[in-house]
Design a protein around this motif. Sequence first.
Motif, PDB file in Angstrom:
ATOM      1  N   GLY A 269       1.139  -1.500  -0.004  1.00  0.00           N
ATOM      2  CA  GLY A 269       0.280  -0.298  -0.376  1.00  0.00           C
ATOM      3  C   GLY A 269       0.848   1.107  -0.167  1.00  0.00           C
ATOM      4  O   GLY A 269       1.123   1.953  -0.638  1.00  0.00           O
ATOM      5  N   LEU A 270       1.449   1.347   1.547  1.00  0.00           N
ATOM      6  CA  LEU A 270       2.527   2.601   1.196  1.00  0.00           C
ATOM      7  C   LEU A 270       3.241   2.582   0.207  1.00  0.00           C
ATOM      8  O   LEU A 270       3.825   3.888  -0.241  1.00  0.00           O
ATOM      9  CB  LEU A 270       3.552   2.700   2.148  1.00  0.00           C
ATOM     10  N   ALA A 271       4.382   1.484  -0.457  1.00  0.00           N
ATOM     11  CA  ALA A 271       5.492   1.602  -1.789  1.00  0.00           C
ATOM     12  C   ALA A 271       4.204   2.179  -3.257  1.00  0.00           C
ATOM     13  O   ALA A 271       4.620   2.425  -3.845  1.00  0.00           O
ATOM     14  CB  ALA A 271       5.414   0.453  -2.385  1.00  0.00           C
ATOM     15  N   ILE A 272       2.898   1.490  -2.922  1.00  0.00           N
ATOM     16  CA  ILE A 272       1.961   2.343  -3.951  1.00  0.00           C
ATOM     17  C   ILE A 272       1.944   3.814  -4.129  1.00  0.00           C
ATOM     18  O   ILE A 272       1.830   4.515  -4.953  1.00  0.00           O
ATOM     19  CB  ILE A 272       0.764   1.541  -4.532  1.00  0.00           C
ATOM     20  N   VAL A 273       2.009   4.275  -3.334  1.00  0.00           N
ATOM     21  CA  VAL A 273       1.458   5.742  -2.537  1.00  0.00           C
ATOM     22  C   VAL A 273       2.284   6.485  -3.049  1.00  0.00           C
ATOM     23  O   VAL A 273       2.591   7.053  -3.934  1.00  0.00           O
ATOM     24  CB  VAL A 273       1.132   6.086  -0.508  1.00  0.00           C
ATOM     25  N   ARG A 274       3.984   5.877  -3.136  1.00  0.00           N
ATOM     26  CA  ARG A 274       5.563   6.367  -2.808  1.00  0.00           C
ATOM     27  C   ARG A 274       5.600   6.815  -4.366  1.00  0.00           C
ATOM     28  O   ARG A 274       5.937   7.829  -5.308  1.00  0.00           O
ATOM     29  CB  ARG A 274       6.226   5.386  -2.268  1.00  0.00           C
ATOM     30  N   SER A 275       4.921   5.678  -5.055  1.00  0.00           N
ATOM     31  CA  SER A 275       5.283   5.428  -6.655  1.00  0.00           C
ATOM     32  C   SER A 275       4.344   6.479  -7.632  1.00  0.00           C
ATOM     33  O   SER A 275       4.586   7.125  -8.301  1.00  0.00           O
ATOM     34  CB  SER A 275       5.140   3.779  -7.327  1.00  0.00           C
ATOM     35  N   ILE A 276       2.964   6.290  -6.904  1.00  0.00           N
ATOM     36  CA  ILE A 276       2.006   7.386  -7.330  1.00  0.00           C
ATOM     37  C   ILE A 276       2.643   8.829  -7.209  1.00  0.00           C
ATOM     38  O   ILE A 276       2.823   9.669  -8.010  1.00  0.00           O
ATOM     39  CB  ILE A 276       0.686   6.715  -7.189  1.00  0.00           C
ATOM     40  N   MET A 277       2.858   9.287  -5.957  1.00  0.00           N
ATOM     41  CA  MET A 277       3.365  10.530  -5.405  1.00  0.00           C
ATOM     42  C   MET A 277       4.422  11.125  -6.574  1.00  0.00           C
ATOM     43  O   MET A 277       4.784  12.575  -7.015  1.00  0.00           O
ATOM     44  CB  MET A 277       3.596  10.999  -4.325  1.00  0.00           C
ATOM     45  N   GLU A 278       5.491  10.422  -7.188  1.00  0.00           N
ATOM     46  CA  GLU A 278       7.155   9.944  -7.821  1.00  0.00           C
ATOM     47  C   GLU A 278       6.529  10.524  -8.918  1.00  0.00           C
ATOM     48  O   GLU A 278       6.489  11.147 -10.027  1.00  0.00           O
ATOM     49  CB  GLU A 278       7.622   8.884  -7.669  1.00  0.00           C
ATOM     50  N   LEU A 279       5.282   9.481  -9.712  1.00  0.00           N
ATOM     51  CA  LEU A 279       4.329   9.695 -10.908  1.00  0.00           C
ATOM     52  C   LEU A 279       4.734  11.659 -11.339  1.00  0.00           C
ATOM     53  O   LEU A 279       4.177  11.708 -12.183  1.00  0.00           O
ATOM     54  CB  LEU A 279       3.719   9.334 -11.306  1.00  0.00           C
ATOM     55  N   HIS A 280       3.847  12.058 -10.113  1.00  0.00           N
ATOM     56  CA  HIS A 280       3.386  13.831 -10.101  1.00  0.00           C
ATOM     57  C   HIS A 280       4.501  14.343  -9.826  1.00  0.00           C
ATOM     58  O   HIS A 280       3.477  15.458  -9.550  1.00  0.00           O
ATOM     59  CB  HIS A 280       2.061  13.146  -9.228  1.00  0.00           C
TER      60      HIS A 280
END
Length: 153
Positions: free
Chosen positions: A113-124
């Motif tokens: 969950g938090l790894a996905i959150v971090r990846s999404i934020m990096e994409l943005h």
Amino acid sequence: LDARVELDRLADYYRTLAEERDITLSVDGNGSISADPRLFQRAVGNLLANALYYTPSGGAVTVSIQSDAAGEATIVVQDNGTGIPSDELPLVFDRFYRSAQARQLHRDGSGLGLAIVRSIMELHAGSATLVSQPGLGTSVSLFFPAPASSPAG
């Protein structure tokens, strides 16, 4: 993207779970962000699910948004749940990491969950930070930079 509208939608989606667990779920603030709507929903949804899982009955989860004149925005998901020990904080955004407490309280879960959150934020081109204290709760902040201006032409 009107972040407040999206946050209200997410809160409505999670409100039934919150009510079943006797947890107050609230949204505060206003602002716009430059983000993919589905990815935004996934990131904030992951944070809300975590907050609701680790907040005891009678607790509270708050989602807030603040934005400035430059177009930068910060979304914070805060709970007064179990919290995370300080020695585990550097690991929480790692893929597949689950603390001993998380494994004990909730046997299911993948630690993504938090790894996905971090990846999404990096994409943005943004970032995610987390602060927590055992017994007091956790606060996760998502920073969205101002939208890139279009080149004049």
